[in-house]
Scaffold this active site. Structure first.
Site, short mmCIF file in Angstrom:
data_model
loop_
_atom_site.label_atom_id
_atom_site.label_comp_id
_atom_site.label_asym_id
_atom_site.label_seq_id
_atom_site.Cartn_x
_atom_site.Cartn_y
_atom_site.Cartn_z
N HIS A 18 0.83 -1.20 0.00
CA HIS A 18 0.00 0.00 0.00
C HIS A 18 0.86 1.25 0.00
O HIS A 18 1.57 1.54 0.97
CB HIS A 18 -0.90 -0.05 1.25
CG HIS A 18 -1.88 1.05 1.35
ND1 HIS A 18 -1.98 1.86 2.46
CD2 HIS A 18 -2.85 1.47 0.50
CE1 HIS A 18 -2.96 2.72 2.30
NE2 HIS A 18 -3.50 2.52 1.11
N GLU A 35 0.18 -0.75 -4.74
CA GLU A 35 -0.93 0.20 -4.84
C GLU A 35 -0.38 1.61 -4.77
O GLU A 35 0.56 1.89 -4.01
CB GLU A 35 -1.93 -0.02 -3.70
CG GLU A 35 -3.20 0.82 -3.79
CD GLU A 35 -3.12 2.18 -3.10
OE1 GLU A 35 -4.10 2.95 -3.19
OE2 GLU A 35 -2.07 2.47 -2.47
N ASP A 58 -1.60 6.09 -5.63
CA ASP A 58 -2.67 7.07 -5.88
C ASP A 58 -2.17 8.12 -6.87
O ASP A 58 -1.00 8.53 -6.80
CB ASP A 58 -3.06 7.78 -4.58
CG ASP A 58 -3.27 6.82 -3.44
OD1 ASP A 58 -4.38 6.27 -3.33
OD2 ASP A 58 -2.33 6.63 -2.63
N HIS A 81 -1.25 10.48 -2.12
CA HIS A 81 -2.54 10.19 -1.51
C HIS A 81 -3.27 11.45 -1.06
O HIS A 81 -4.44 11.65 -1.36
CB HIS A 81 -2.36 9.25 -0.31
CG HIS A 81 -3.62 8.98 0.43
ND1 HIS A 81 -4.05 9.77 1.49
CD2 HIS A 81 -4.56 8.01 0.28
CE1 HIS A 81 -5.19 9.29 1.95
NE2 HIS A 81 -5.53 8.23 1.24
N GLU A 88 -4.98 4.05 -8.13
CA GLU A 88 -6.21 4.66 -7.65
C GLU A 88 -6.31 6.10 -8.13
O GLU A 88 -5.42 6.92 -7.87
CB GLU A 88 -6.29 4.64 -6.12
CG GLU A 88 -7.57 5.30 -5.60
CD GLU A 88 -7.65 5.37 -4.09
OE1 GLU A 88 -8.43 6.21 -3.59
OE2 GLU A 88 -6.94 4.61 -3.40
#
Length: 239
Positions: free
Chosen positions: A7, A34, A36, A49, A109
């Site tokens: 993450h 993962e 963003d 993020h 994301e």
């Protein structure tokens, strides 16, 4: 096979969503990462993020959308890690794609809430195309309209629906959305056996976030999840 995502990279070992954090995750042997994405003032895709950088640098309070990439690159994010990563800055999605080997699955994301980045979906597809990197990619978002835009442009793109709150029968919502959803990404706090079974009965993979305790991870795997998003190397190394 259970597929666990690092993450924001290995964020306990290096500043999150930076090249050192992603490199640490790769060095640990993770099979999935993962991250963003957001858009700068000059329409560059950056990996971050938060909608500003004040959590990493107290002098930086300006929103990402109001800064150019050059301005963002001048901000040091390494303060919480002492001198281990001097002058560590935000990176572009292009830089991350260049770093990550093709065998590593990347969940990208789209960070479109509460700030709406008009045109971010087109920029994302352009970036993936420039790197010829449509393999081993999942696009996820809490903004399901953004997912629709992505799928309209690239119908074969795997998409993951993110859910923060508990809603009634999200598996039915996903089916009725008109999207070809690959996976459902729920908050782990309400992910139980019935939730996983219902999602899988509709043909969806389930990847809860953010799972950092080994005991909880083992419980979710026993429920039948397909993987988790985790900050804990002991978990994402299990990919």
């Amino acid at each position: 096979m259970v597929l666990n995502f690092a993450h924001r990279g290995s964020l306990t070992e290096a500043p999150e969503n930076t090249l050192p954090a992603f490199q640490k995750a790769i060095d640990h042997g993770t099979q999935a990462i993962e991250l963003d994405i957001q858009l700068t003032k000059d329409q560059q895709l950056v990996v971050c993020h938060d909608h500003n950088l004040s959590r990493f640098n107290s002098r930086s309070k300006k929103p990402i959308k109001k800064m150019t990439l050059k301005e963002i690159k001048a901000i040091d994010l390494s303060s919480k890690f002492n001198t281990d990563f001097p002058q560590t800055t935000l990176v572009t999605l292009s830089e991350v794609l260049a770093l990550c080997p093709n065998h590593i699955k990347i969940n990208i994301e789209i960070k479109n809430i509460p700030v709406i980045y008009e045109g971010i979906e087109e920029k994302l597809i352009e970036c993936l195309s420039a790197h010829n990197r449509f393999h081993n990619i999942i696009i996820s978002s809490f903004d399901h309209l953004a997912l629709k835009k992505v799928q309209d442009m690239v119908p074969s793109m795997p998409i993951g629906m993110l859910f923060y709150y508990r809603i009634l029968q999200p598996w039915k919502y996903a089916k009725q959305s008109g999207l070809v959803v690959t996976s459902i990404h729920p908050n782990q706090v309400y992910t139980d056996r019935l939730f996983v079974e219902q999602c899988k009965s509709f043909g969806y993979q389930v990847f809860p976030y953010t799972v950092n305790k080994i005991e909880r991870y083992e419980e979710l795997v026993e429920y039948g999840v397909d993987g988790v998003f985790s900050n804990n190397p002991a978990i994402f190394m299990k990919s």
